[in-house]
Write a protein that holds these residues in place. Structure first.
Motif, PDB file in Angstrom:
ATOM      1  N   ILE A  91       0.824  -1.206   0.000  1.00  0.00           N
ATOM      2  CA  ILE A  91       0.000   0.000   0.000  1.00  0.00           C
ATOM      3  C   ILE A  91       0.862   1.261   0.000  1.00  0.00           C
ATOM      4  N   THR A  92       1.911   1.265   0.798  1.00  0.00           N
ATOM      5  CA  THR A  92       2.715   2.477   0.968  1.00  0.00           C
ATOM      6  C   THR A  92       3.865   2.597  -0.016  1.00  0.00           C
ATOM      7  N   LEU A  93       4.492   1.465  -0.348  1.00  0.00           N
ATOM      8  CA  LEU A  93       5.705   1.511  -1.169  1.00  0.00           C
ATOM      9  C   LEU A  93       5.567   0.808  -2.515  1.00  0.00           C
ATOM     10  N   ARG A 131      -3.371  -1.143  -5.092  1.00  0.00           N
ATOM     11  CA  ARG A 131      -3.497  -0.619  -3.740  1.00  0.00           C
ATOM     12  C   ARG A 131      -4.901  -0.846  -3.180  1.00  0.00           C
ATOM     13  N   ALA A 132      -5.924  -0.708  -4.039  1.00  0.00           N
ATOM     14  CA  ALA A 132      -7.296  -0.956  -3.580  1.00  0.00           C
ATOM     15  C   ALA A 132      -7.472  -2.413  -3.163  1.00  0.00           C
ATOM     16  N   ASP A 133      -6.895  -3.328  -3.936  1.00  0.00           N
ATOM     17  CA  ASP A 133      -6.979  -4.747  -3.574  1.00  0.00           C
ATOM     18  C   ASP A 133      -6.214  -5.027  -2.289  1.00  0.00           C
ATOM     19  N   ALA A 134      -5.062  -4.368  -2.108  1.00  0.00           N
ATOM     20  CA  ALA A 134      -4.279  -4.572  -0.886  1.00  0.00           C
ATOM     21  C   ALA A 134      -5.023  -4.037   0.331  1.00  0.00           C
ATOM     22  N   LEU A 135      -5.669  -2.874   0.214  1.00  0.00           N
ATOM     23  CA  LEU A 135      -6.459  -2.331   1.316  1.00  0.00           C
ATOM     24  C   LEU A 135      -7.624  -3.251   1.669  1.00  0.00           C
ATOM     25  N   ARG A 136      -8.273  -3.753   0.640  1.00  0.00           N
ATOM     26  CA  ARG A 136      -9.389  -4.684   0.852  1.00  0.00           C
ATOM     27  C   ARG A 136      -8.906  -5.943   1.564  1.00  0.00           C
TER      28      ARG A 136
END
Length: 454
Positions: A91-93, A131-136
């Motif tokens: 998400i961050t890197l 990133r959206a998939d990682a947040l989910r």
């Protein structure tokens, strides 16, 4: 956990294809049948199998009272930190770790209408999707880890944790699948029943089939070898499938296509269409859609008067330019020897008719005063098809590059072609034997349990 983790990692590496070329090339070159995969990402089905197995075993171990609370807390902490930490890194890197480039990016950059600005925006979109998939995924991990932590602290029961896990799994499956199957993919029954619009030309081309005749239609309204329109209404030559039969594809590219696409109907390709028993050609004219009847269509089978013997595939496919109705057939020397064929002759009264039609069984009646080669307007396929003449099996040879041919002796005969692949018989016998063994094991187990209890 070791074998499931190993399979997950191996399948993930193989699914990278040329992005992990060192292992992909090794498997393609060394592992039998691996090069038959149409897409390397198909190997990810192993991940879809192993991850749930690993998860179920993990939950069972977590619920098992033989494991101490300290062991469970340690496992939960490490699992949460490792998975959650990995997702936080993405998400961050993620934008710095990966370039989100594609093999098509250079094409877009060189385009006058798109250019580098479009590619930059496209890569930003790819990062946002990741990133959206990682947040989910982080949300899902957090909910499950929280429920397991509360179970450990005796705040929740095992059954309630299982309910929470089931709800999260259902949410995960449904929300993800909605990306691919949603309300836009559903149509009304009338739309489904009318996927292709029937034209007056289709009605003309169908009238003989409604009377019981078996023939093919060549549809030029769309690309006949990349469209499902013609097969929707007719028995057709062509149609669409992701995996093309090699010989019919080569034949179409050699005779039916030109540099501009579909070749106009001429002497050479009308002979090719005729040997496939194409009775109608659907096309457009100034007056609209038309179904042109082909008077040269050869029917379902015919006897030939002479043979052109060749020694290679190249000679065979080029030799088809000499076809002239039922006067000639082109055959390779090896196939001619298979039939033990020396001469062929069809007298003026010779005939061969299709009298019974099924996808796996074709019955013909033939009459000829002399021995001759019979050519059948069906694709030659060496695995499973058998031919009999009056009940006696006879070999099938490849004729005219794609069709079937057999030697028929003089006189009147019944010819039957049936599809009886040995692999199906062998598989059926193995399945029957396995089912019997399974039944015996179950009955044996029940008998042993009953006797032990008694």
């Amino acid at each position: 956990r070791w074998w499931t983790s190993s399979v997950i990692i191996l399948a993930l590496l193989l699914s990278y294809g040329k992005n992990a070329d060192w292992i992909t090339s090794f498997f393609i070159d060394v592992v039998p049948l691996y090069n038959k995969f149409r897409a390397v990402t198909s190997i990810q089905v192993l991940i879809e199998l192993c991850v749930p197995i690993l998860a179920v075993i993990g939950l069972w171990q977590y619920f098992n009272e033989k494991n101490t609370e300290e062991t469970k807390a340690k496992a939960l902490k490490y699992a949460g930190i490792i998975v959650g930490g990995f997702l936080l890194i993405l998400i961050t890197l993620g934008g710095q770790l990966f370039d989100f480039a594609s093999a098509m990016d250079q094409y877009y950059m060189d385009s006058d209408q798109l250019g580098i600005g479009f590619v930059d925006a496209l890569r930003d979109d790819r990062f946002e999707v990741m990133r959206a998939d990682a947040l989910r995924s982080l949300l899902i991990v957090g909910v499950i880890a929280g429920a397991l932590f509360l179970l450990l602290k005796k705040k929740l029961s095992e059954n309630l944790v299982l309910v929470i896990a089931g709800i999260v799994i259902l949410f995960d499956l449904v929300s993800f699948d909605m990306n691919y199957v949603n309300s836009d993919d559903y149509v009304t029954a009338s739309e489904y029943d009318n996927a292709h619009r029937k034209t007056p030309a289709d009605d003309i081309a169908m009238k003989d089939a409604q009377a019981g005749d078996h023939y093919r239609v060549y549809d030029l309204l769309l690309n006949p070898f990349n469209s499902g329109r013609a097969p929707y209404f007719h028995k057709s030559i062509g149609g669409y499938h992701g995996a093309k039969p090699r010989r019919i594809q080569e034949l179409s590219e050699f005779y039916l296509f030109d540099d501009n696409g579909i070749a106009p109907i001429g002497r050479e390709n009308i002979e090719i269409l005729s040997m496939f028993n194409v009775r109608y050609v659907i096309d457009t004219e100034e007056t609209g859609y038309v179904a042109k009847e082909n008077p040269m269509a050869m029917g379902n089978a015919w006897f030939v008067d002479s043979l052109k013997t060749v020694s290679s595939d190249n000679e065979e496919i080029t030799g088809l330019s000499e076809l002239n109705g039922n006067q000639l057939a082109v055959i390779q020397q090896s196939q001619k020897e298979l039939l033990d064929l020396t001469t062929t002759h069809a007298d003026s009264t010779a005939s061969i008719q299709l009298v019974d039609y099924d996808t796996q069984r074709l019955v013909y009646r033939s009459s000829n005063t002399q021995e001759a080669l019979a050519v059948f307007s069906e694709m030659f396929y060496p695995y499973g098809w058998k031919a009999t003449i009056d009940g006696s099996e006879t070999p099938i040879a490849r004729v005219n590059y794609t069709l079937r041919g057999i030697k028929v002796p003089a006189g009147s005969h019944e010819i039957v072609m049936s599809f009886e692949p040995q692999v199906v018989k062998t598989g059926s016998n193995i399945m029957l034997g396995s089912n019997i063994m399974l039944l015996l094991i179950i009955l044996g187990g029940l008998f042993y349990t009953f006797k032990k209890n008694s």
